[in-house]
Design an enzyme around this catalytic site. Structure first.
Site, PDB file in Angstrom:
ATOM      1  N   GLY A  72      78.679  60.400  72.722  1.00 37.87           N
ATOM      2  CA  GLY A  72      77.470  59.694  72.310  1.00 37.87           C
ATOM      3  C   GLY A  72      77.008  59.950  70.886  1.00 37.87           C
ATOM      4  N   THR A  73      77.942  60.184  69.952  1.00 38.33           N
ATOM      5  CA  THR A  73      77.477  60.375  68.569  1.00 38.33           C
ATOM      6  C   THR A  73      76.927  59.064  67.991  1.00 38.33           C
ATOM      7  OG1 THR A  73      79.661  59.984  67.585  1.00 38.33           O
ATOM      8  CG2 THR A  73      79.099  62.265  68.123  1.00 38.33           C
ATOM      9  N   ASN A  74      77.484  57.944  68.414  1.00 34.02           N
ATOM     10  CA  ASN A  74      76.926  56.663  67.947  1.00 34.02           C
ATOM     11  C   ASN A  74      75.551  56.407  68.561  1.00 34.02           C
ATOM     12  OD1 ASN A  74      78.779  55.002  66.101  1.00 34.02           O
ATOM     13  ND2 ASN A  74      80.181  55.907  67.602  1.00 34.02           N
ATOM     14  N   MET A 126      83.616  52.929  78.131  1.00 33.32           N
ATOM     15  CA  MET A 126      85.048  52.921  78.427  1.00 33.32           C
ATOM     16  C   MET A 126      85.389  52.417  79.822  1.00 33.32           C
ATOM     17  SD  MET A 126      86.406  54.135  75.690  1.00 33.32           S
ATOM     18  CE  MET A 126      87.978  54.761  76.184  1.00 33.32           C
ATOM     19  N   ILE A 148      86.015  48.943  82.477  1.00 33.35           N
ATOM     20  CA  ILE A 148      86.284  47.503  82.433  1.00 33.35           C
ATOM     21  C   ILE A 148      85.133  46.745  83.072  1.00 33.35           C
ATOM     22  CG2 ILE A 148      87.797  45.682  83.365  1.00 33.35           C
ATOM     23  CD1 ILE A 148      90.111  47.683  82.979  1.00 33.35           C
ATOM     24  N   ASN A 159      79.550  45.705  69.923  1.00 29.98           N
ATOM     25  CA  ASN A 159      80.448  46.851  70.112  1.00 29.98           C
ATOM     26  C   ASN A 159      80.800  47.436  68.746  1.00 29.98           C
ATOM     27  OD1 ASN A 159      82.320  48.569  71.639  1.00 29.98           O
ATOM     28  ND2 ASN A 159      83.948  47.364  70.674  1.00 29.98           N
ATOM     29  N   HIS A 161      83.939  49.449  66.848  1.00 29.11           N
ATOM     30  CA  HIS A 161      85.357  49.810  66.984  1.00 29.11           C
ATOM     31  C   HIS A 161      85.794  50.551  65.722  1.00 29.11           C
ATOM     32  CE1 HIS A 161      89.448  49.567  68.474  1.00 29.11           C
ATOM     33  NE2 HIS A 161      89.820  49.286  67.238  1.00 29.11           N
TER      34      HIS A 161
HETATM   35  C1  GRF Z   1      83.648  55.726  68.672  1.00 26.06           C
HETATM   36  O1  GRF Z   1      84.733  56.048  67.870  1.00 26.06           O
HETATM   37  C2  GRF Z   1      83.525  54.233  68.777  1.00 26.06           C
HETATM   38  O2  GRF Z   1      83.951  53.573  67.633  1.00 26.06           O
HETATM   39  C3  GRF Z   1      84.430  53.908  69.927  1.00 26.06           C
HETATM   40  O3  GRF Z   1      84.276  54.982  70.832  1.00 26.06           O
HETATM   41  C4  GRF Z   1      83.875  56.146  70.120  1.00 26.06           C
HETATM   42  C5  GRF Z   1      82.629  56.666  70.785  1.00 26.06           C
HETATM   43  O4  GRF Z   1      82.222  57.905  70.261  1.00 26.06           O
HETATM   44  N1  GRF Z   1      84.131  52.620  70.479  1.00 26.06           N
HETATM   45  P1  GRF Z   1      80.781  58.485  70.607  1.00 26.06           P
HETATM   46  O5  GRF Z   1      80.689  58.604  72.123  1.00 26.06           O
HETATM   47  O6  GRF Z   1      79.766  57.539  70.060  1.00 26.06           O
HETATM   48  O7  GRF Z   1      80.732  59.816  69.935  1.00 26.06           O
END
Ligand code: GRF
Length: 208
Positions: A12-14, A91, A93, A108, A110
């Site tokens: 969950g860093t994003n 992650m 489906i 999303n 990526h």
């Molecule tokens: C990130 O690299 C994002 O681009 C991809 O999954 C990863 C998630 O990382 N879709 P985090 O859980 O947000 O750290």
């Protein structure tokens, strides 16, 4: 004010970048009101808790099919009156019911420059392994709208980084997260919430 749900599966860093941007007042006209995980152990749920955002868990094991999970997810999103769904490392489906209910309202992130190093099976460290094996000199991240086809929806924002001679997949992954992902995602979310993203076929026009 648009209500935002963030879908997560892992660290969950994003999500953290979004929560931090929100606390700095950088998500204009939007509020993260829910974090939904398919993994009860996801550290992202801890981050949500610390930020005072309600967390919900929907695991694949709870439902007989991916469609049943998707219907439960859509029901939860609608019950919470969500207007923007952000996939931040989600992650599992999901099926067409989600894309139909939230057309042009799912974003999303990526970790490559789409259309390179993306598509089915291309996630996590695989993305960066492929980029290094190919020998590209730049890589980066892409924020895009989600459609039925994996990683193929209209592109909202992209940002590049240099690939350096001694990069490992882990080092490149970290550089892309820090310099691209954590900046692009909050920016795209804020633009969406201000109604500044206009989808015209494959193109997304950004209003000033
Ligand atoms: C990130 O690299 C994002 O681009 C991809 O999954 C990863 C998630 O990382 N879709 P985090 O859980 O947000 O750290």
């Amino acid at each position: 004010m648009k209500k935002i749900a963030v879908l997560v599966s892992g660290g969950g860093t994003n999500l953290q970048a979004l929560l931090d941007a929100q606390s700095r007042g950088e998500i204009l006209n939007g509020e993260i009101v829910a974090v939904i995980s398919n993994n009860p152990e996801a550290y992202a749920l801890e981050r949500a808790k610390k930020a005072g955002v309600p967390g919900y868990v929907l695991t694949r094991e709870q439902y007989p099919t991916a469609r049943d999970l998707t219907v439960a997810l859509v029901n939860k999103l609608q019950e919470l009156d969500i207007q923007l769904v952000v996939m931040a490392g989600f992650m599992t489906i999901v099926t067409e019911e989600l894309f139909q209910s939230y057309a042009n309202a799912i974003i999303n992130i990526h970790p490559s420059l789409i259309p390179s190093f993306c598509g089915p099976g291309c996630f996590g460290l695989h993305v960066h392994e492929k980029a290094l094996a190919y020998g590209v000199k730049v890589s980066g991240a892409t924020v895009h709208f989600v459609t039925q086809e994996c990683d193929a929806g209209p592109i909202i924002l992209q940002k590049t980084v240099e690939v350096l001679p001694d990069d490992t997949p882990e080092v490149l992954q970290r550089r892309i997260m820090e310099t691209c992902e954590w900046k692009l995602l909050p920016k795209a979310v804020s633009l969406f919430c201000q109604d500044k993203l206009v989808v015209e076929g494959r193109n997304v026009r950004i209003l000033q």
